[in-house]
Design a protein around this motif. Sequence first.
Motif, mmCIF file in Angstrom:
data_model
loop_
_atom_site.group_PDB
_atom_site.id
_atom_site.type_symbol
_atom_site.label_atom_id
_atom_site.label_comp_id
_atom_site.label_asym_id
_atom_site.label_seq_id
_atom_site.Cartn_x
_atom_site.Cartn_y
_atom_site.Cartn_z
ATOM 1 N N THR A 226 0.828 -1.208 0.000
ATOM 2 C CA THR A 226 0.000 0.000 0.000
ATOM 3 C C THR A 226 0.861 1.256 0.000
ATOM 4 O O THR A 226 0.547 2.243 -0.689
ATOM 5 N N ILE A 227 1.948 1.247 0.756
ATOM 6 C CA ILE A 227 2.855 2.408 0.788
ATOM 7 C C ILE A 227 3.449 2.650 -0.590
ATOM 8 O O ILE A 227 3.504 3.792 -1.082
ATOM 9 N N VAL A 228 3.910 1.576 -1.229
ATOM 10 C CA VAL A 228 4.471 1.710 -2.584
ATOM 11 C C VAL A 228 3.396 2.217 -3.545
ATOM 12 O O VAL A 228 3.655 3.071 -4.407
ATOM 13 N N MET A 229 2.177 1.707 -3.405
ATOM 14 C CA MET A 229 1.085 2.134 -4.276
ATOM 15 C C MET A 229 0.785 3.622 -4.102
ATOM 16 O O MET A 229 0.542 4.342 -5.082
ATOM 17 N N ILE A 230 0.815 4.095 -2.877
ATOM 18 C CA ILE A 230 0.562 5.517 -2.616
ATOM 19 C C ILE A 230 1.638 6.372 -3.275
ATOM 20 O O ILE A 230 1.353 7.442 -3.847
ATOM 21 N N ILE A 231 2.886 5.909 -3.210
ATOM 22 C CA ILE A 231 3.983 6.649 -3.852
ATOM 23 C C ILE A 231 3.756 6.725 -5.354
ATOM 24 O O ILE A 231 3.938 7.771 -5.988
ATOM 25 N N VAL A 232 3.336 5.596 -5.944
ATOM 26 C CA VAL A 232 3.077 5.571 -7.390
ATOM 27 C C VAL A 232 1.911 6.490 -7.745
ATOM 28 O O VAL A 232 1.973 7.250 -8.720
ATOM 29 N N LEU A 233 0.846 6.443 -6.954
ATOM 30 C CA LEU A 233 -0.309 7.285 -7.234
ATOM 31 C C LEU A 233 0.004 8.770 -7.079
ATOM 32 O O LEU A 233 -0.655 9.614 -7.699
ATOM 33 N N GLY A 234 1.014 9.098 -6.279
ATOM 34 C CA GLY A 234 1.410 10.492 -6.134
ATOM 35 C C GLY A 234 1.967 11.081 -7.410
ATOM 36 O O GLY A 234 2.067 12.309 -7.532
ATOM 37 N N LEU A 235 2.323 10.236 -8.361
ATOM 38 C CA LEU A 235 2.863 10.704 -9.636
ATOM 39 C C LEU A 235 1.775 10.973 -10.671
ATOM 40 O O LEU A 235 2.072 11.461 -11.766
ATOM 41 N N VAL A 236 0.515 10.633 -10.346
ATOM 42 C CA VAL A 236 -0.584 10.836 -11.298
ATOM 43 C C VAL A 236 -0.907 12.322 -11.404
ATOM 44 O O VAL A 236 -1.209 12.964 -10.386
ATOM 45 N N PRO A 237 -0.869 12.891 -12.608
ATOM 46 C CA PRO A 237 -1.196 14.329 -12.763
ATOM 47 C C PRO A 237 -2.634 14.618 -12.350
ATOM 48 O O PRO A 237 -3.550 13.875 -12.677
ATOM 49 N N GLY A 238 -2.816 15.673 -11.597
ATOM 50 C CA GLY A 238 -4.156 16.064 -11.178
ATOM 51 C C GLY A 238 -4.572 15.506 -9.839
ATOM 52 O O GLY A 238 -5.521 16.006 -9.227
ATOM 53 N N GLY A 239 -3.920 14.444 -9.381
ATOM 54 C CA GLY A 239 -4.194 13.914 -8.062
ATOM 55 C C GLY A 239 -5.521 13.180 -7.949
ATOM 56 O O GLY A 239 -6.099 12.741 -8.953
ATOM 57 N N PRO A 240 -6.022 13.043 -6.730
ATOM 58 C CA PRO A 240 -7.224 12.240 -6.469
ATOM 59 C C PRO A 240 -8.488 12.739 -7.154
ATOM 60 O O PRO A 240 -9.487 12.021 -7.194
ATOM 61 N N GLU A 241 -8.484 13.947 -7.662
ATOM 62 C CA GLU A 241 -9.691 14.494 -8.276
ATOM 63 C C GLU A 241 -9.924 13.970 -9.686
ATOM 64 O O GLU A 241 -10.991 14.201 -10.259
ATOM 65 N N THR A 242 -8.984 13.271 -10.261
ATOM 66 C CA THR A 242 -9.092 12.843 -11.653
ATOM 67 C C THR A 242 -9.689 11.437 -11.755
ATOM 68 O O THR A 242 -9.595 10.621 -10.835
ATOM 69 N N VAL A 243 -10.288 11.159 -12.925
ATOM 70 C CA VAL A 243 -10.839 9.835 -13.201
ATOM 71 C C VAL A 243 -9.726 8.802 -13.286
ATOM 72 O O VAL A 243 -9.869 7.663 -12.818
ATOM 73 N N VAL A 244 -8.582 9.213 -13.865
ATOM 74 C CA VAL A 244 -7.447 8.297 -13.999
ATOM 75 C C VAL A 244 -6.993 7.816 -12.626
ATOM 76 O O VAL A 244 -6.709 6.632 -12.420
ATOM 77 N N PHE A 245 -6.940 8.732 -11.670
ATOM 78 C CA PHE A 245 -6.525 8.374 -10.315
ATOM 79 C C PHE A 245 -7.491 7.365 -9.711
ATOM 80 O O PHE A 245 -7.075 6.387 -9.079
ATOM 81 N N SER A 246 -8.796 7.577 -9.883
ATOM 82 C CA SER A 246 -9.797 6.683 -9.301
ATOM 83 C C SER A 246 -9.654 5.269 -9.836
ATOM 84 O O SER A 246 -9.645 4.294 -9.071
ATOM 85 N N PHE A 247 -9.529 5.135 -11.155
ATOM 86 C CA PHE A 247 -9.419 3.805 -11.743
ATOM 87 C C PHE A 247 -8.065 3.168 -11.428
ATOM 88 O O PHE A 247 -7.986 1.970 -11.115
ATOM 89 N N LEU A 248 -6.998 3.956 -11.494
ATOM 90 C CA LEU A 248 -5.669 3.403 -11.236
ATOM 91 C C LEU A 248 -5.530 2.939 -9.791
ATOM 92 O O LEU A 248 -4.946 1.876 -9.515
#
Length: 295
Positions: A226-248
């Motif tokens: 989960t920690i590694v996943m959070i680090i990876v998700l931190g690289l998603v442009p736009g952050g948690p507000e984006t559709v890409v973030f939700s699906f990823l």
Amino acid sequence: MSIPPGGEPPNPPGQSGWPDGFSYPSYPAPSGVPGLALPGGEEFGSPDPLVATDFGGWVSRIIAAIGRSWRPLLLVQVGVALVGALFSVVLGMGGPGSFAVTVTVIAVGLVINLVAMAFAQGASVYVVIRDAAGRPAAAAEITQSVAPRVPALIGWSMLGWILTCIGFFLFFLPGVYLGAVFLAALYGVVMVERAGIGRCFELVHQRFWRTAGRMSLLGAVALTYTIVMIIVLGLVPGGPETVVFSFLSELLMVPLMMVVAAATVVTYAELRGHEHHGLRTTQLADELEQARQTR
């Protein structure tokens, strides 16, 4: 002197107390019958695919279970991930609407998520046991077998996790204890034995420290991932507000949930094998089939 087929040479007359011509019977081993059982399900030359007797066997059986059942496990976990992602997207859209509409959307979404997760949990138990027993099931059979157990899976899971959360908030250690018990046995107990959380305590208490150690390791793996996943998700442009973030974020959880599903089934099988020495995966598969026929 002739030797009877499949027997021993007859006793010479007068050299034993047995009647003349007596020979020891020889019974051919029926095909498919397991050999001599050892505690926990191990057999000489025939290790059980799910029932382990030590830590190394537990790890190897988890890996083997994923190797055998990765397709159905992947399918059900991706389905749950997509449902969760769609729910997140709908909630993130916001927009005009009354409070009642918003509450209704959230309530419906939560119910759909609960049903999807419960079905995935039950289906994981079903396919891992059936595949390990050499009896792969079709999608229709899996659905027919798991769907009736969804209400029980939801009810017992919610009760289990509510008790676990209360244990964490009050004294922490009771939460750890309850979490280990329910994670190790709950889904197997509900699906295979059609019992409740009381049966979980009965199973785990017979092998508590080993089970707690296995569940602690599983928790450590989940936390690290989960920690590694959070680090990876931190690289998603736009952050948690984006559709890409939700699906990823949902899809990245799929590998972890596959490992957790396989680990819980293997742990449950180990507990059953410890309770009934010599228990085999085929017996668990028989119980599943009997439960399906009597639902």
